[in-house]
Write a protein that holds these residues in place. Structure first.
Motif, PDB file in Angstrom:
ATOM      1  N   ALA A 273      -2.809   6.477  81.885  1.00 17.45           N
ATOM      2  CA  ALA A 273      -2.638   7.917  81.505  1.00 17.45           C
ATOM      3  C   ALA A 273      -4.021   8.723  81.873  1.00 17.45           C
TER       4      ALA A 273
ATOM      5  N   PRO B  31      -6.261  11.935  81.024  1.00 17.10           N
ATOM      6  CA  PRO B  31      -6.610  13.394  80.094  1.00 17.10           C
ATOM      7  C   PRO B  31      -6.766  14.561  80.940  1.00 17.10           C
ATOM      8  N   CYS B  32      -6.026  15.727  80.868  1.00 18.01           N
ATOM      9  CA  CYS B  32      -5.809  16.784  81.318  1.00 18.01           C
ATOM     10  C   CYS B  32      -6.164  17.839  80.654  1.00 18.01           C
ATOM     11  N   LYS B  33      -6.769  19.078  80.896  1.00 13.34           N
ATOM     12  CA  LYS B  33      -6.814  20.065  80.124  1.00 13.34           C
ATOM     13  C   LYS B  33      -5.866  21.264  80.905  1.00 13.34           C
TER      14      LYS B  33
ATOM     15  N   ARG C 249      -5.669  26.499  75.824  1.00 12.71           N
ATOM     16  CA  ARG C 249      -6.255  25.687  76.651  1.00 12.71           C
ATOM     17  C   ARG C 249      -5.806  24.326  75.941  1.00 12.71           C
ATOM     18  N   LYS C 250      -5.175  23.497  76.255  1.00  8.65           N
ATOM     19  CA  LYS C 250      -4.546  22.441  75.642  1.00  8.65           C
ATOM     20  C   LYS C 250      -4.820  20.908  76.109  1.00  8.65           C
ATOM     21  N   GLY C 251      -5.214  20.047  75.338  1.00  8.48           N
ATOM     22  CA  GLY C 251      -5.293  18.519  75.760  1.00  8.48           C
ATOM     23  C   GLY C 251      -4.044  17.873  76.235  1.00  8.48           C
TER      24      GLY C 251
ATOM     25  N   MET D  20      -2.172  14.217  78.262  1.00  9.91           N
ATOM     26  CA  MET D  20      -2.414  13.075  78.821  1.00  9.91           C
ATOM     27  C   MET D  20      -1.202  12.759  79.663  1.00  9.91           C
TER      28      MET D  20
ATOM     29  N   HIS E 133       0.439  10.577  83.362  1.00 14.92           N
ATOM     30  CA  HIS E 133       0.595   9.618  83.832  1.00 14.92           C
ATOM     31  C   HIS E 133       0.704   9.689  85.279  1.00 14.92           C
TER      32      HIS E 133
ATOM     33  N   LYS F 121       5.103  17.656  80.540  1.00 19.74           N
ATOM     34  CA  LYS F 121       4.598  17.940  79.453  1.00 19.74           C
ATOM     35  C   LYS F 121       3.784  19.391  79.194  1.00 19.74           C
TER      36      LYS F 121
ATOM     37  N   THR G 258       4.782  21.644  76.139  1.00 17.99           N
ATOM     38  CA  THR G 258       3.870  22.312  75.191  1.00 17.99           C
ATOM     39  C   THR G 258       3.764  23.641  75.448  1.00 17.99           C
TER      40      THR G 258
ATOM     41  N   ASP H 225     -10.065  15.070  82.642  1.00 16.53           N
ATOM     42  CA  ASP H 225     -10.351  16.265  81.932  1.00 16.53           C
ATOM     43  C   ASP H 225     -10.657  17.413  83.026  1.00 16.53           C
TER      44      ASP H 225
ATOM     45  N   ARG I  43     -15.488  34.946  77.983  1.00 16.23           N
ATOM     46  CA  ARG I  43     -15.267  33.819  77.600  1.00 16.23           C
ATOM     47  C   ARG I  43     -15.751  32.607  77.802  1.00 16.23           C
ATOM     48  N   TYR I  44     -15.624  32.276  79.171  1.00 19.27           N
ATOM     49  CA  TYR I  44     -16.156  30.973  79.504  1.00 19.27           C
ATOM     50  C   TYR I  44     -17.466  31.056  80.197  1.00 19.27           C
ATOM     51  N   GLN I  45     -18.504  31.874  80.044  1.00 21.67           N
ATOM     52  CA  GLN I  45     -19.648  31.923  80.574  1.00 21.67           C
ATOM     53  C   GLN I  45     -20.356  30.579  80.794  1.00 21.67           C
TER      54      GLN I  45
END
Lengths: 101, 101
Positions: free
Chosen positions: B15, B17-19, B28-30, B32, B34, B42, B46, B77, B98-100
């Protein structure tokens, strides 16, 4: 946010060192957790949150950590931020200059 | 966009890990996953998207991720953006700060 806490068997796994901070980054505590559920319980105790609902996000980018699986993928000493309903993750630069890069 | 989801055998692989984030980057969610198919399932669960069709692009530059092969080539990630029909990827700078970087 609905918490998807699963796999209580993960309780038996190695404890993972975590760092936990608040939305304003004024507090930062080291906590050992065997699982995401365990971390939730310990955060509640350590920060004395009583019954106030909260969720955990990554301090670095605000990613919500909801599943045991994802928690297990995180590195040691990952920094988690505790957020209550209505609170939003903000990058350090928009807050104080405390964690300047 | 037709999703080309193939190779269910990839389910057995490690698996990853993805965001996952939304078009407005407010969530923004973490997660997993496959496989790309697993990630689709998912994400749907989610983000509670029900039957609303969606596709996944890379958050950093809007690259559409349609094949299992390409998904498998991505780093841990990687941040995916969920887009619905009519939604377009936009660079972070055109949204909030927000994501500077």
């Amino acid at each position: 946010t609905q918490q998807q806490l699963s796999e209580p068997s993960a309780e038996a796994s190695r404890a993972q060192p975590c760092k936990v901070t608040t939305a304003d980054r004024s507090v930062r505590k080291g906590i050992m957790a065997h699982s995401l559920e365990d971390l939730h319980v310990k955060v509640r105790d350590t920060l004395m949150l009583a019954d106030k609902p909260f969720f955990l996000v990554l301090e670095e980018d605000g990613t919500t950590v909801e599943t045991e699986e994802y928690f297990q993928s995180l590195a040691d000493d990952t920094v988690f931020m505790v957020l209550h309903k209505g609170q939003k993750w903000q990058p350090p630069s928009e807050q104080s200059t405390r964690y300047q890069l």
